[in-house]
Motif scaffolding. Structure first.
Motif, short mmCIF file in Angstrom:
data_model
loop_
_atom_site.label_atom_id
_atom_site.label_comp_id
_atom_site.label_asym_id
_atom_site.label_seq_id
_atom_site.Cartn_x
_atom_site.Cartn_y
_atom_site.Cartn_z
N SER A 57 6.48 -1.71 17.69
CA SER A 57 7.04 -0.50 18.29
C SER A 57 8.57 -0.54 18.31
O SER A 57 9.23 0.48 18.09
CB SER A 57 6.51 -0.34 19.72
N ASN A 58 9.12 -1.72 18.52
CA ASN A 58 10.59 -1.86 18.54
C ASN A 58 11.18 -1.89 17.14
O ASN A 58 12.37 -1.62 16.96
CB ASN A 58 10.99 -3.12 19.29
N SER A 59 10.37 -2.23 16.15
CA SER A 59 10.88 -2.41 14.78
C SER A 59 10.70 -1.17 13.91
O SER A 59 11.34 -1.08 12.86
CB SER A 59 10.16 -3.59 14.11
N ILE A 60 9.86 -0.25 14.34
CA ILE A 60 9.54 0.89 13.49
C ILE A 60 10.61 1.96 13.64
O ILE A 60 10.48 2.91 14.41
CB ILE A 60 8.12 1.42 13.78
N GLN A 61 11.70 1.82 12.89
CA GLN A 61 12.82 2.74 13.01
C GLN A 61 13.52 3.03 11.69
O GLN A 61 14.50 3.78 11.67
CB GLN A 61 13.84 2.19 14.02
N LEU A 62 13.01 2.48 10.60
CA LEU A 62 13.61 2.77 9.30
C LEU A 62 13.13 4.12 8.79
O LEU A 62 11.95 4.32 8.57
CB LEU A 62 13.25 1.68 8.29
N VAL A 63 14.06 5.07 8.65
CA VAL A 63 13.74 6.38 8.10
C VAL A 63 13.96 6.33 6.60
O VAL A 63 15.03 5.97 6.12
CB VAL A 63 14.62 7.47 8.73
N THR A 64 12.94 6.68 5.84
CA THR A 64 13.02 6.55 4.39
C THR A 64 12.28 7.68 3.70
O THR A 64 11.34 8.25 4.26
CB THR A 64 12.43 5.19 3.93
N GLY A 65 12.71 8.03 2.51
CA GLY A 65 12.04 9.04 1.70
C GLY A 65 11.15 8.38 0.67
O GLY A 65 11.62 7.56 -0.12
N LEU A 66 9.87 8.71 0.67
CA LEU A 66 8.92 8.10 -0.25
C LEU A 66 8.15 9.18 -1.01
O LEU A 66 7.83 10.24 -0.47
CB LEU A 66 7.91 7.23 0.51
N THR A 67 7.83 8.87 -2.26
CA THR A 67 6.90 9.70 -3.00
C THR A 67 5.48 9.35 -2.54
O THR A 67 5.26 8.35 -1.85
CB THR A 67 7.02 9.47 -4.51
N ILE A 68 4.52 10.16 -2.95
CA ILE A 68 3.13 9.86 -2.61
C ILE A 68 2.71 8.52 -3.21
O ILE A 68 2.03 7.72 -2.56
CB ILE A 68 2.21 11.00 -3.09
N ASN A 69 3.12 8.26 -4.43
CA ASN A 69 2.79 6.98 -5.06
C ASN A 69 3.35 5.80 -4.28
O ASN A 69 2.68 4.78 -4.08
CB ASN A 69 3.32 6.94 -6.50
N GLU A 70 4.62 5.93 -3.85
CA GLU A 70 5.24 4.84 -3.10
C GLU A 70 4.57 4.66 -1.74
O GLU A 70 4.32 3.53 -1.31
CB GLU A 70 6.73 5.13 -2.92
N PHE A 71 4.28 5.77 -1.08
CA PHE A 71 3.58 5.69 0.21
C PHE A 71 2.25 4.97 0.04
O PHE A 71 1.89 4.08 0.83
CB PHE A 71 3.36 7.09 0.77
N SER A 72 1.51 5.34 -1.00
CA SER A 72 0.21 4.73 -1.27
C SER A 72 0.34 3.21 -1.45
O SER A 72 -0.49 2.44 -0.95
CB SER A 72 -0.41 5.36 -2.51
N THR A 73 1.39 2.81 -2.13
CA THR A 73 1.61 1.37 -2.35
C THR A 73 1.91 0.65 -1.05
O THR A 73 1.35 -0.42 -0.77
CB THR A 73 2.78 1.16 -3.33
N TYR A 74 2.76 1.24 -0.22
CA TYR A 74 3.23 0.55 0.98
C TYR A 74 2.23 0.53 2.12
O TYR A 74 2.34 -0.30 3.02
CB TYR A 74 4.55 1.17 1.45
N VAL A 75 1.23 1.42 2.11
CA VAL A 75 0.21 1.35 3.17
C VAL A 75 -0.97 0.49 2.74
O VAL A 75 -1.90 0.29 3.52
CB VAL A 75 -0.28 2.75 3.60
N SER A 76 -0.92 -0.02 1.51
CA SER A 76 -2.00 -0.85 0.99
C SER A 76 -1.60 -2.32 0.99
O SER A 76 -0.42 -2.66 1.06
CB SER A 76 -2.36 -0.43 -0.44
N SER A 77 -2.60 -3.18 0.90
CA SER A 77 -2.34 -4.61 0.74
C SER A 77 -1.59 -4.86 -0.57
O SER A 77 -1.87 -4.19 -1.57
CB SER A 77 -3.68 -5.35 0.73
N PRO A 78 -0.61 -5.76 -0.63
CA PRO A 78 -0.25 -6.76 0.39
C PRO A 78 0.81 -6.32 1.38
O PRO A 78 1.23 -7.11 2.22
CB PRO A 78 0.30 -7.90 -0.48
N PHE A 79 1.28 -5.06 1.30
CA PHE A 79 2.33 -4.60 2.21
C PHE A 79 1.74 -4.17 3.56
O PHE A 79 2.07 -4.71 4.59
CB PHE A 79 3.12 -3.45 1.59
N SER A 80 0.90 -3.13 3.52
CA SER A 80 0.24 -2.60 4.72
C SER A 80 1.24 -2.33 5.83
O SER A 80 1.07 -2.74 6.98
CB SER A 80 -0.84 -3.58 5.19
N TYR A 81 2.30 -1.60 5.49
CA TYR A 81 3.34 -1.30 6.47
C TYR A 81 2.83 -0.32 7.54
O TYR A 81 2.00 0.55 7.27
CB TYR A 81 4.56 -0.65 5.78
N THR A 82 3.37 -0.47 8.72
CA THR A 82 3.10 0.46 9.81
C THR A 82 4.03 1.66 9.67
O THR A 82 5.19 1.51 9.32
CB THR A 82 3.32 -0.23 11.16
#
Length: 228
Positions: A42-67
């Motif tokens: 909750s304290n770390s989730i503050q990076l505002v970033t622009g992502l494409t759908i492909n990039e979002f898909s990558t980052y919410v999947s393993s091995p990243f699984s970003y919050t």
């Protein structure tokens, strides 16, 4: 990963970017409730970033699984600091509906979500997943944002109703599947969900913000529904 303070207006489906807030820390499982690591996220989730759908898909999947959070905040993580939002999600974790049936319900209304992904707790016995929608123009009025969330939960009573406040963050998951690259027209989504909420409330319009019920070009004496 690139940061982006402006919303893209390009209609190139693969290059259209969406501004979200993330914690770029790889996660491998969902923390237990009341675990201290949730406070850290909750304290770390503050990076505002622009992502494409492909990039979002990558980052919410393993091995990243970003919050991530679908909206942006002006300051600390709280509902009062919400600014805008162009990404919305529905969480299905009780096994009450399959992803195929959920997508069909969307398609019957000619709404086409962009992707879905299995969450950390998903198993062969209990399939848990999240459906994510990307809209063409971000909403910047909190009432409109809340209407979208309320309308989606009305359309899908099987979804987790606790996932509705503006600062709610979602954990990444296991595997993501892209099903559509084109963003959903924002006004169309608002109109469809307006109708859904009115229909579910016996035809009453009390849950709809007045500026979405009436055309701003109409005089007060001659107001009418946008979709009359």
């Amino acid at each position: 990963m690139k940061t982006n303070d402006e919303h893209s207006t390009s209609r190139n489906s693969t290059g259209f970017t969406y501004t979200i807030t993330i914690d770029p820390t790889a996660q491998h499982s969902k923390p237990p409730k009341n675990d201290k690591s949730i406070g850290t996220i909750s304290n770390s989730i503050q990076l505002v970033t622009g992502l494409t759908i492909n990039e979002f898909s990558t980052y919410v999947s393993s091995p990243f699984s970003y919050t991530w959070i679908g909206g942006t905040m002006n300051g600390n993580l709280c509902s009062a600091n919400w600014q805008s939002q162009s990404v919305f999600a529905l969480d299905f974790d009780q096994g009450l509906i399959t992803v195929e049936d959920a997508l069909k319900r969307f398609h019957d209304l000619e709404l086409f979500p962009q992707l879905w992904y299995t969450t950390f707790g998903s198993t062969k016995e209990l399939h848990k997943f999240r459906i994510v929608l990307f809209i063409e123009q971000p909403v910047e009025v909190l009432e409109h944002r809340d209407l979208i969330v309320k309308g989606l939960l009305s359309l899908f009573p099987e979804a987790d109703k606790s996932c509705k406040n503006p600062c709610r963050f979602f954990f990444g998951g296991q595997q993501s599947t892209i099903i559509n690259q084109n963003p959903i027209p924002t006004q169309r989504l608002l109109d469809i969900l307006n109708i859904q909420l009115i229909s579910s409330d016996k035809g009453l319009t009390r849950s709809i913000p007045s500026n979405l019920l009436y055309s701003s070009e109409e005089s007060a004496e001659n107001r009418k529904f946008l979709y009359y």
